[in-house]
Design a protein around this motif. Structure first.
Motif, PDB file in Angstrom:
ATOM      1  N   PRO A  33      14.652 -27.878   5.321  1.00 61.25           N
ATOM      2  CA  PRO A  33      13.424 -27.698   4.534  1.00 61.25           C
ATOM      3  C   PRO A  33      12.512 -26.671   5.209  1.00 61.25           C
ATOM      4  N   MET A  34      11.846 -25.855   4.410  1.00 60.58           N
ATOM      5  CA  MET A  34      11.015 -24.794   4.978  1.00 60.58           C
ATOM      6  C   MET A  34       9.553 -25.001   4.603  1.00 60.58           C
ATOM      7  N   GLY A  35       8.697 -24.746   5.547  1.00 61.14           N
ATOM      8  CA  GLY A  35       7.271 -24.843   5.320  1.00 61.14           C
ATOM      9  C   GLY A  35       6.535 -24.050   6.385  1.00 61.14           C
ATOM     10  N   ALA A  36       5.318 -23.697   6.112  1.00 61.46           N
ATOM     11  CA  ALA A  36       4.521 -22.915   7.050  1.00 61.46           C
ATOM     12  C   ALA A  36       3.092 -23.449   7.059  1.00 61.46           C
ATOM     13  N   ILE A  37       2.604 -23.781   8.245  1.00 61.65           N
ATOM     14  CA  ILE A  37       1.238 -24.270   8.416  1.00 61.65           C
ATOM     15  C   ILE A  37       0.488 -23.277   9.295  1.00 61.65           C
ATOM     16  N   PHE A  38      -0.603 -22.738   8.782  1.00 66.49           N
ATOM     17  CA  PHE A  38      -1.366 -21.734   9.523  1.00 66.49           C
ATOM     18  C   PHE A  38      -2.009 -22.347  10.759  1.00 66.49           C
ATOM     19  N   GLU A  39      -1.920 -21.623  11.895  1.00 66.68           N
ATOM     20  CA  GLU A  39      -2.490 -22.068  13.161  1.00 66.68           C
ATOM     21  C   GLU A  39      -3.624 -21.109  13.565  1.00 66.68           C
ATOM     22  N   PRO A  40      -4.865 -21.402  13.175  1.00 61.83           N
ATOM     23  CA  PRO A  40      -5.983 -20.492  13.456  1.00 61.83           C
ATOM     24  C   PRO A  40      -6.174 -20.210  14.944  1.00 61.83           C
ATOM     25  N   SER A  41      -5.936 -21.224  15.806  1.00 60.99           N
ATOM     26  CA  SER A  41      -6.185 -21.045  17.238  1.00 60.99           C
ATOM     27  C   SER A  41      -5.202 -20.074  17.879  1.00 60.99           C
ATOM     28  N   MET A  42      -4.098 -19.789  17.202  1.00 64.19           N
ATOM     29  CA  MET A  42      -3.084 -18.887  17.738  1.00 64.19           C
ATOM     30  C   MET A  42      -3.064 -17.562  16.972  1.00 64.19           C
ATOM     31  N   SER A  43      -4.115 -17.301  16.208  1.00 68.07           N
ATOM     32  CA  SER A  43      -4.176 -16.112  15.359  1.00 68.07           C
ATOM     33  C   SER A  43      -5.409 -15.283  15.694  1.00 68.07           C
ATOM     34  N   VAL A  44      -5.363 -13.995  15.336  1.00 66.64           N
ATOM     35  CA  VAL A  44      -6.493 -13.101  15.623  1.00 66.64           C
ATOM     36  C   VAL A  44      -7.607 -13.231  14.595  1.00 66.64           C
ATOM     37  N   GLY A  45      -7.309 -13.868  13.493  1.00 65.06           N
ATOM     38  CA  GLY A  45      -8.302 -14.019  12.439  1.00 65.06           C
ATOM     39  C   GLY A  45      -7.790 -14.945  11.363  1.00 65.06           C
ATOM     40  N   PRO A  46      -8.557 -15.155  10.311  1.00 68.43           N
ATOM     41  CA  PRO A  46      -8.151 -16.046   9.226  1.00 68.43           C
ATOM     42  C   PRO A  46      -7.122 -15.391   8.305  1.00 68.43           C
ATOM     43  N   GLU A  47      -6.498 -16.210   7.480  1.00 69.07           N
ATOM     44  CA  GLU A  47      -5.525 -15.702   6.507  1.00 69.07           C
ATOM     45  C   GLU A  47      -6.176 -14.785   5.474  1.00 69.07           C
ATOM     46  N   GLU A  48      -7.495 -14.828   5.385  1.00 72.07           N
ATOM     47  CA  GLU A  48      -8.209 -14.020   4.394  1.00 72.07           C
ATOM     48  C   GLU A  48      -8.465 -12.591   4.889  1.00 72.07           C
ATOM     49  N   ASP A  49      -8.071 -12.278   6.111  1.00 72.11           N
ATOM     50  CA  ASP A  49      -8.159 -10.898   6.585  1.00 72.11           C
ATOM     51  C   ASP A  49      -7.358  -9.996   5.647  1.00 72.11           C
ATOM     52  N   THR A  50      -7.853  -8.787   5.407  1.00 75.91           N
ATOM     53  CA  THR A  50      -7.185  -7.889   4.467  1.00 75.91           C
ATOM     54  C   THR A  50      -6.486  -6.739   5.188  1.00 75.91           C
ATOM     55  N   VAL A  51      -5.444  -6.234   4.546  1.00 73.13           N
ATOM     56  CA  VAL A  51      -4.723  -5.057   5.040  1.00 73.13           C
ATOM     57  C   VAL A  51      -4.455  -4.124   3.867  1.00 73.13           C
ATOM     58  N   THR A  52      -4.344  -2.845   4.185  1.00 74.66           N
ATOM     59  CA  THR A  52      -3.909  -1.862   3.196  1.00 74.66           C
ATOM     60  C   THR A  52      -2.411  -1.694   3.381  1.00 74.66           C
ATOM     61  N   THR A  53      -1.677  -2.003   2.341  1.00 73.72           N
ATOM     62  CA  THR A  53      -0.226  -2.052   2.468  1.00 73.72           C
ATOM     63  C   THR A  53       0.440  -1.462   1.226  1.00 73.72           C
ATOM     64  N   LEU A  54       1.737  -1.332   1.291  1.00 76.96           N
ATOM     65  CA  LEU A  54       2.494  -0.781   0.169  1.00 76.96           C
ATOM     66  C   LEU A  54       2.392  -1.711  -1.040  1.00 76.96           C
ATOM     67  N   ASN A  55       2.307  -1.141  -2.205  1.00 78.56           N
ATOM     68  CA  ASN A  55       2.323  -1.927  -3.429  1.00 78.56           C
ATOM     69  C   ASN A  55       3.769  -2.345  -3.688  1.00 78.56           C
ATOM     70  N   LEU A  56       4.029  -3.620  -3.503  1.00 83.09           N
ATOM     71  CA  LEU A  56       5.406  -4.110  -3.581  1.00 83.09           C
ATOM     72  C   LEU A  56       6.019  -3.881  -4.955  1.00 83.09           C
ATOM     73  N   ALA A  57       5.220  -4.051  -6.000  1.00 85.85           N
ATOM     74  CA  ALA A  57       5.748  -3.891  -7.359  1.00 85.85           C
ATOM     75  C   ALA A  57       6.085  -2.433  -7.653  1.00 85.85           C
ATOM     76  N   VAL A  58       5.210  -1.522  -7.238  1.00 86.39           N
ATOM     77  CA  VAL A  58       5.461  -0.095  -7.482  1.00 86.39           C
ATOM     78  C   VAL A  58       6.692   0.372  -6.726  1.00 86.39           C
ATOM     79  N   ALA A  59       6.756   0.059  -5.425  1.00 89.77           N
ATOM     80  CA  ALA A  59       7.907   0.474  -4.621  1.00 89.77           C
ATOM     81  C   ALA A  59       9.189  -0.197  -5.111  1.00 89.77           C
ATOM     82  N   GLY A  60       9.079  -1.464  -5.504  1.00 89.90           N
ATOM     83  CA  GLY A  60      10.262  -2.179  -5.981  1.00 89.90           C
ATOM     84  C   GLY A  60      10.778  -1.624  -7.290  1.00 89.90           C
ATOM     85  N   ALA A  61       9.872  -1.381  -8.229  1.00 86.94           N
ATOM     86  CA  ALA A  61      10.281  -0.841  -9.533  1.00 86.94           C
ATOM     87  C   ALA A  61      10.851   0.561  -9.378  1.00 86.94           C
TER      88      ALA A  61
END
Length: 468
Positions: free
Chosen positions: A117-145
């Motif tokens: 079984p697979m699952g993921a629990i966020f660990e804030p104390s081991m991270s540089v910031g919250p999950e709400e941090d933003t990044v500029t990244t490739l558009n997965l749908a555009v590149a995929g299509a």
């Protein structure tokens, strides 16, 4: 008469010393046989053994650290055809593999079946910031299509991209990029690892080692099959070795270890690198060879892993594996972080990458007597391809095919102090004690034998002198 008694005593002492030395010598193979028999018994995967306790337990924490690549010059890439410049952002850490194996079944043919079984629990104390941090990244749908649709459909794709105000790049939170977001083009949830929570890997069918300890933990079937169906080749579709969590006992450092990873849809081998000390336990470190992701030019065995002659420059690029055939058609490429061991070209068209052997290689630390993996770091990078397209506005300035890194992960686990102490107490200390007893008996016996023998000849010589 007294000298006679002394000589007899010294002779008896010599015989006693010889017996002790012989006993110590005999204990060496006998002790080795006892150790071997005990280890083999405890290495079988069945209820009541040490191997089963480790195999079935979910107490050892497994973490996945993610570093995401933030594109710093998206406008220049689209408008001027510039090389993308990326900056690593992370780690964002999740606890994974915290759920025990499910549907465990022991079969009559000495195999065991289960799913992970697979699952993921966020660990804030081991991270540089919250999950709400933003990044500029490739558009997965555009590149995929772009990768999946034929050039004849590019005009239609361009219309869809413009109508949804999409571009080649997008701003997404860490959580969205990793685990999924609702895409305006596909009208569906997509993400690098979506779906993940609530899913499972397998089922697996592995050998328990009960009838042949050399086969313990080796995968017999994955998803009901003895081979893969991703590569259309006998060699590349082989399922070799274990899942990497353990191997057969009495590991030979001169023999590579084989394991299968569903994350990269193939089997790989790792070779001995060095002997390490892990919390007082001697382990063998194994790491992947550069030949694993080498181009078919340097490693002909990898020819069947090359899927697209155009994007791989006639299969001369090293360091990236196209796994689209096993990822529901998504044009994803797997590599080592920062294209470690990859072709220079991959780092020439993407700026800001700095491969480092120590921080980016994959390795396993295996205890050689039991074959248990006590520490590991699985490091892989997810990439997507985009390239020139005259009929797609956001791609018509692009000059060449570019494999853009999206994120890399470091999946790690190591034994805790409590387990390390138990391991040393139950196995290492007993083996050390047996070896000490063997050596003490052997050395003491030899010393007693020679001291008594020398003393005997001295006494004998003295008694002859006195008689003369």
């Amino acid at each position: 008469m007294g000298c006679f008694s002394i000589k007899c005593g010294l002779l008896a002492g010599s015989v006693f010393g010889a017996v002790i030395a012989i006993l110590g010598g005999i204990l060496i193979p006998v002790g080795d046989m006892i150790i071997e028999r005990t280890v083999k018994k405890e290495a079988v995967i069945e209820p009541g053994t040490t191997a089963y306790d480790n195999w079935a337990s979910s107490e050892i924490a497994v973490y996945r650290q993610f570093w995401l690549f933030d594109v710093k010059n998206p406008q220049q890439v689209v408008q001027e055809g510039a090389f993308p410049e990326v900056q690593e952002k992370g780690p964002y850490t999740y606890k994974t593999r915290y759920l025990p194996k499910a549907n465990v079944t022991f079969n009559p043919n000495n195999t065991a079946s289960f799913v992970l079984p697979m699952g993921a629990i966020f660990e804030p104390s081991m991270s540089v910031g919250p999950e709400e941090d933003t990044v500029t990244t490739l558009n997965l749908a555009v590149a995929g299509a772009y990768s999946l649709l034929p050039p004849a459909s590019h005009i239609l794709l361009d219309m869809v991209i413009n109508s949804t105000n999409s571009s080649l790049f997008q701003h997404r939170t860490v959580k969205e990029l990793l685990w999924g977001y609702n895409d305006p083009i596909l009208k569906d949830t997509i993400g690098l690892f979506s779906p993940y929570n609530g899913t499972s890997d397998g089922p697996y069918n592995i050998f328990t080692g009960k009838d042949d300890i050399s086969k313990v933990s080796i995968i017999d079937r994955w998803r009901g099959e003895t081979k893969l169906s991703f590569w259309n080749d006998t060699y590349c579709d082989m399922i070799n070795g274990t899942d990497g969590s353990s191997f057969a006992p009495f590991v030979d450092k001169n023999v590579p270890l084989y394991f299968f990873s569903s994350d990269i849809c193939r089997s790989v081998s790792a070779s001995y690198e060095a002997t390490m000390n892990l919390k007082g336990i001697e382990v063998y470190r194994y790491s992947l060879l550069p030949s694993t992701l080498a181009s078919p030019v340097d490693n002909p065995d990898n020819k069947c892993f090359c899927r697209n002659y155009e994007t791989t420059k006639n299969c001369t690029l090293a360091g990236a594996l196209d796994i689209s055939s096993c990822s529901d058609g998504r044009p994803v490429f797997i590599s080592l972080p920062h294209f470690l061991q990859g072709s220079e070209y991959l780092r020439e068209v993407v700026l800001g990458l700095h491969p480092d052997e120590e921080h980016h290689k994959t390795f396993l630390d295996v205890e050689p007597i039991t074959g248990f993996t006590l520490n590991f770091a699985k490091r892989i990078q997810a990439n997507m391809m985009y390239g020139p397209a005259k009929d797609i506005t956001v791609l018509n300035k692009v000059k060449d095919y570019t494999l853009l890194p999206l994120a890399w992960l470091n999946e790690t686990a190591t034994l805790d102090d409590k387990t390390a102490d138990m391991f040393k107490r139950e196995l290492i200390s007993r083996i050390d004690m047996l070896e000490i007893v063997q050596q003490v008996l052997l050395i003491a016996g030899v010393i007693i034998f020679f001291v008594c023998l020398i003393a005997f000849f001295c006494v004998r010589r003295k008694s002859k002198t006195n008689l003369g």
